[in-house]
Motif scaffolding. Structure first.
Motif, PDB file in Angstrom:
ATOM      1  N   HIS A 127       0.069  -1.054  -0.210  1.00  0.00           N
ATOM      2  CA  HIS A 127       0.171  -0.161  -0.186  1.00  0.00           C
ATOM      3  C   HIS A 127       0.758   0.796  -0.304  1.00  0.00           C
ATOM      4  CE1 HIS A 127      -3.538  -2.968   1.434  1.00  0.00           C
ATOM      5  NE2 HIS A 127      -2.973  -2.973   1.407  1.00  0.00           N
ATOM      6  N   TYR A 128       0.541   2.252  -1.179  1.00  0.00           N
ATOM      7  CA  TYR A 128       1.897   3.209  -0.760  1.00  0.00           C
ATOM      8  C   TYR A 128       1.248   4.495  -0.399  1.00  0.00           C
ATOM      9  CZ  TYR A 128       5.548   5.854  -3.672  1.00  0.00           C
ATOM     10  OH  TYR A 128       6.293   6.403  -4.079  1.00  0.00           O
ATOM     11  N   MET A 129       2.761   5.283   0.012  1.00  0.00           N
ATOM     12  CA  MET A 129       2.280   5.895   0.772  1.00  0.00           C
ATOM     13  C   MET A 129       2.350   7.347   0.455  1.00  0.00           C
ATOM     14  SD  MET A 129       3.080   4.586   4.963  1.00  0.00           S
ATOM     15  CE  MET A 129       2.084   5.324   5.339  1.00  0.00           C
ATOM     16  N   GLY A 130       3.333   7.587  -0.791  1.00  0.00           N
ATOM     17  CA  GLY A 130       3.997   8.042  -1.316  1.00  0.00           C
ATOM     18  C   GLY A 130       5.707   8.403  -1.425  1.00  0.00           C
ATOM     19  N   ASP A 131       6.257   9.193  -1.338  1.00  0.00           N
ATOM     20  CA  ASP A 131       7.529   9.228  -1.345  1.00  0.00           C
ATOM     21  C   ASP A 131       8.982   7.622  -0.853  1.00  0.00           C
ATOM     22  OD1 ASP A 131       7.890  11.910  -1.574  1.00  0.00           O
ATOM     23  OD2 ASP A 131       6.765  12.074   0.690  1.00  0.00           O
ATOM     24  N   GLY A 132       8.074   6.910  -1.720  1.00  0.00           N
ATOM     25  CA  GLY A 132       8.791   5.471  -1.566  1.00  0.00           C
ATOM     26  C   GLY A 132       8.911   5.018  -0.372  1.00  0.00           C
ATOM     27  N   THR A 133       7.657   5.051   0.231  1.00  0.00           N
ATOM     28  CA  THR A 133       7.337   4.465   1.870  1.00  0.00           C
ATOM     29  C   THR A 133       6.186   3.651   1.118  1.00  0.00           C
ATOM     30  OG1 THR A 133       8.019   6.012   2.824  1.00  0.00           O
ATOM     31  CG2 THR A 133       6.664   4.743   4.067  1.00  0.00           C
ATOM     32  N   SER A 135      -0.049  16.684   1.011  1.00  0.00           N
ATOM     33  CA  SER A 135       0.557  16.653   1.675  1.00  0.00           C
ATOM     34  C   SER A 135      -0.792  15.182   2.415  1.00  0.00           C
ATOM     35  CB  SER A 135       1.666  16.842   2.382  1.00  0.00           C
ATOM     36  OG  SER A 135       0.687  16.948   3.765  1.00  0.00           O
ATOM     37  N   ILE A 136      -1.398  15.007   1.407  1.00  0.00           N
ATOM     38  CA  ILE A 136      -2.131  14.209   2.618  1.00  0.00           C
ATOM     39  C   ILE A 136      -2.398  12.997   1.816  1.00  0.00           C
ATOM     40  CG2 ILE A 136      -3.784  16.160   3.834  1.00  0.00           C
ATOM     41  CD1 ILE A 136      -5.463  14.038   1.168  1.00  0.00           C
ATOM     42  N   ARG A 137      -1.391  12.700   0.493  1.00  0.00           N
ATOM     43  CA  ARG A 137      -2.218  11.379  -0.014  1.00  0.00           C
ATOM     44  C   ARG A 137      -1.298  10.274   1.250  1.00  0.00           C
ATOM     45  NH1 ARG A 137       2.602  10.527  -3.822  1.00  0.00           N
ATOM     46  NH2 ARG A 137       1.927   8.398  -4.724  1.00  0.00           N
ATOM     47  N   PRO A 172       2.690   8.719  16.298  1.00  0.00           N
ATOM     48  CA  PRO A 172       2.849   7.896  15.609  1.00  0.00           C
ATOM     49  C   PRO A 172       3.339   8.767  14.255  1.00  0.00           C
ATOM     50  CG  PRO A 172       1.517   6.693  16.213  1.00  0.00           C
ATOM     51  CD  PRO A 172       1.229   8.084  16.861  1.00  0.00           C
ATOM     52  N   LYS A 173       4.768   8.352  13.650  1.00  0.00           N
ATOM     53  CA  LYS A 173       4.609   8.590  12.678  1.00  0.00           C
ATOM     54  C   LYS A 173       3.582   7.717  11.503  1.00  0.00           C
ATOM     55  CE  LYS A 173       7.992   9.029   8.566  1.00  0.00           C
ATOM     56  NZ  LYS A 173       9.920   8.975   8.169  1.00  0.00           N
ATOM     57  N   TYR A 174       3.168   6.372  12.279  1.00  0.00           N
ATOM     58  CA  TYR A 174       2.601   5.734  11.700  1.00  0.00           C
ATOM     59  C   TYR A 174       1.545   4.422  11.737  1.00  0.00           C
ATOM     60  CZ  TYR A 174       6.030   6.159   7.350  1.00  0.00           C
ATOM     61  OH  TYR A 174       7.003   6.938   6.787  1.00  0.00           O
ATOM     62  N   PRO A 175       0.737   5.490  12.261  1.00  0.00           N
ATOM     63  CA  PRO A 175      -0.459   4.530  12.916  1.00  0.00           C
ATOM     64  C   PRO A 175      -1.259   3.024  12.169  1.00  0.00           C
ATOM     65  CG  PRO A 175      -0.283   7.561  12.934  1.00  0.00           C
ATOM     66  CD  PRO A 175       0.261   7.028  11.826  1.00  0.00           C
ATOM     67  N   GLU A 176      -1.232   3.262  13.357  1.00  0.00           N
ATOM     68  CA  GLU A 176      -2.361   1.212  12.864  1.00  0.00           C
ATOM     69  C   GLU A 176      -2.750   1.384  12.093  1.00  0.00           C
ATOM     70  OE1 GLU A 176      -0.842  -2.320  14.597  1.00  0.00           O
ATOM     71  OE2 GLU A 176      -3.106  -2.220  15.519  1.00  0.00           O
ATOM     72  N   THR A 177      -3.611   1.306  10.976  1.00  0.00           N
ATOM     73  CA  THR A 177      -5.123   1.702  10.663  1.00  0.00           C
ATOM     74  C   THR A 177      -5.448   0.574  10.321  1.00  0.00           C
ATOM     75  OG1 THR A 177      -3.801   2.509   8.312  1.00  0.00           O
ATOM     76  CG2 THR A 177      -4.333   4.083   9.530  1.00  0.00           C
ATOM     77  N   GLU A 213      10.503   1.853   4.151  1.00  0.00           N
ATOM     78  CA  GLU A 213      10.721   3.161   3.043  1.00  0.00           C
ATOM     79  C   GLU A 213      11.674   2.760   2.396  1.00  0.00           C
ATOM     80  OE1 GLU A 213      11.521   5.279   7.413  1.00  0.00           O
ATOM     81  OE2 GLU A 213      10.434   7.045   6.888  1.00  0.00           O
ATOM     82  N   GLN A 214      12.188   3.474   1.360  1.00  0.00           N
ATOM     83  CA  GLN A 214      13.037   3.214   0.564  1.00  0.00           C
ATOM     84  C   GLN A 214      13.921   2.167   0.125  1.00  0.00           C
ATOM     85  OE1 GLN A 214      13.565   6.633  -1.533  1.00  0.00           O
ATOM     86  NE2 GLN A 214      12.810   7.742  -0.595  1.00  0.00           N
TER      87      GLN A 214
END
Lengths: 200, 200
Positions: A161-167, B14-16, B154-159, B176-177
Motif C-alpha cells: 500500500h503506497y504512501m508516497g515518497d518511496g514508502t 501532502s494528505i496522500r 506515531p509516524k505511522y499509526p496502525e490503521t 521506507e526507501q
C-alpha cells in the motif's frame, strides 16, 4: 522465483474485498500494436452490482491514451513478492520499452477484453470503461469489472500500500468477525444512549 | 482509554500519504441542527494540488443529504484503537441517535467548515464539495481538502482496512526507501532490455 498463480473465476460483485483495502495495483492495457503496464494507487470501489471501480490514470502516463482509446484495461493485484517490479514499473515509461519484457512478467489472454492478464498477480480484473465524463477534468475513469479471476490460496495475500515518497505499508494481520465487534456491545451502547435518565 | 491526539497543520498537498494506503475513515457532517458521523471505505486521492479526494457516500446513508446540502464534511482517520467505534458507527443510523454521544467521541470545531473534527482520530481533513456531477449517478462526491490536521506521533499509526463481510486488515510493517527499490537495479534491467543482442 516469482509466483505464477492458478486462478478461478470470481463473481464480479465480490471484488470489493480485493480493492477496498487499498493495495497498489498494476494496470495493463493494449491498443493497436502497443501494450503497456503501469503502477496505480489511486482507485476506489464505486458499486457492487454492476461492479464499478473509479481510478485516476494521469494523462502524463503512457497508458492514458491506450486505456481511453481502447476503453479497456486489466487491473492486476500483486503481492509484496513483486515489490521490485511494482517500483520499477512505476519509475519508467512504456514509451521506450516493453515493460512486460523488461520486468519478466508472464501475460495471458483475458476472456472479455484485449488487455493481457499478468500471471504473477494473484487477482486479475477485466475492465471496460463505462464513464469517461471526468476523464478530461481529473483523468478519472469509471470502469465496470466484467470478469474477475483470483487465486484461492493464500486466502489473504500480502499486499503493498503506497504512501508516497518511496514508502510502502505492507498489509498486516487479518481480523475476521472479531468478538469486540459483537452486536451485543453495539446495542447496549445504543440503548444506553437512548436512556437519558441513566446517563444523568 | 481512547487516544486524544494533539495535531499540527499539514500542507493539504501532502494528505496522500494518509489516504492512498486505503484506511477506513469516519466522515463527520452537519447541516442545520443535525450532525452525523459515518464509516466509509470507498475513497481515492484524485489530485495533489488542488488537494482532491473522491468518495462514495450512498444515498441510503443518513449523512448523504447533510453532505450534499451543506457541501462540506470532515474526513477523520482513526487507528485500530477505535475498531469498536468504526464497526458500531457503520452498523447504525444517525437518523435515530447522535452517534458522537453514543460512541463517546470528542468533537472540536473545524477551522474552515462547520462539520466537527473528531479528536480521537489521528488526522482530520476539512473538505468542501467541489464537484457533484456524479452524485446523482453513483453517489460519488469530489471534495477539495481545504485544511488538514494530523498528529506528529506515531509516524505511522496502525490503521484498519475493510475487506467486507466483517473482515478487516490491520496495517503492517513500513518499508521506507528499501534498498531493493534502488535505481541501480532498475536501470540495469532497462539497459538489459534495450540490448537485444545480449538477450538472444
Amino acid at each position: 522465483m516469482k509466483p505464477l498463480y492458478e486462478k478461478v473465476d470470481l463473481p464480479v460483485a465480490s471484488i470489493r474485498r480485493y480493492l477496498e483495502p487499498g493495495p497498489i495495483v498494476l494496470v495493463s492495457s493494449t491498443h493497436g500494436e502497443r501494450r503497456n503496464v503501469m503502477t496505480m494507487g489511486w482507485h476506489t470501489v464505486i458499486e457492487f452490482s454492476p461492479s464499478l471501480i473509479g481510478c485516476v490514470i494521469s494523462s502524463n502516463n503512457h497508458s492514458f491514451g491506450m486505456v481511453r482509446d481502447s476503453g479497456e484495461c486489466v487491473i492486476n493485484i500483486p503481492t509484496s513478492a513483486l515489490a521490485e517490479e511494482i517500483v520499477g514499473i512505476g519509475k519508467c515509461s512504456g514509451a521506450w520499452i516493453d515493460k512486460f519484457e523488461t520486468f519478466k512478467l508472464t501475460t495471458e489472454p483475458a476472456k472479455l477484453v484485449k488487455a493481457p492478464l499478468i500471471r504473477e498477480c494473484f487477482a486479475n480484473l477485466e475492465c471496460r470503461l463505462v464513464d469517461d465524463s471526468l476523464v478530461g477534468k481529473y483523468s478519472f475513469f469509471v470502469f465496470e469489472v466484467v470478469k474477475a479471476h483470483a487465486a484461492t490460496t493464500p486466502k489473504y495475500p500480502e499486499t503493498l500500500h503506497y504512501m508516497g515518497d518511496g514508502t510502502f505499508m505492507v498489509s498486516g494481520k487479518i481480523i475476521e468477525q472479531h468478538p469486540k465487534f459483537s452486536a451485543g456491545i453495539l446495542w447496549r451502547r445504543i440503548l444506553n444512549a437512548l436512556r437519558p435518565v441513566q446517563r444523568a
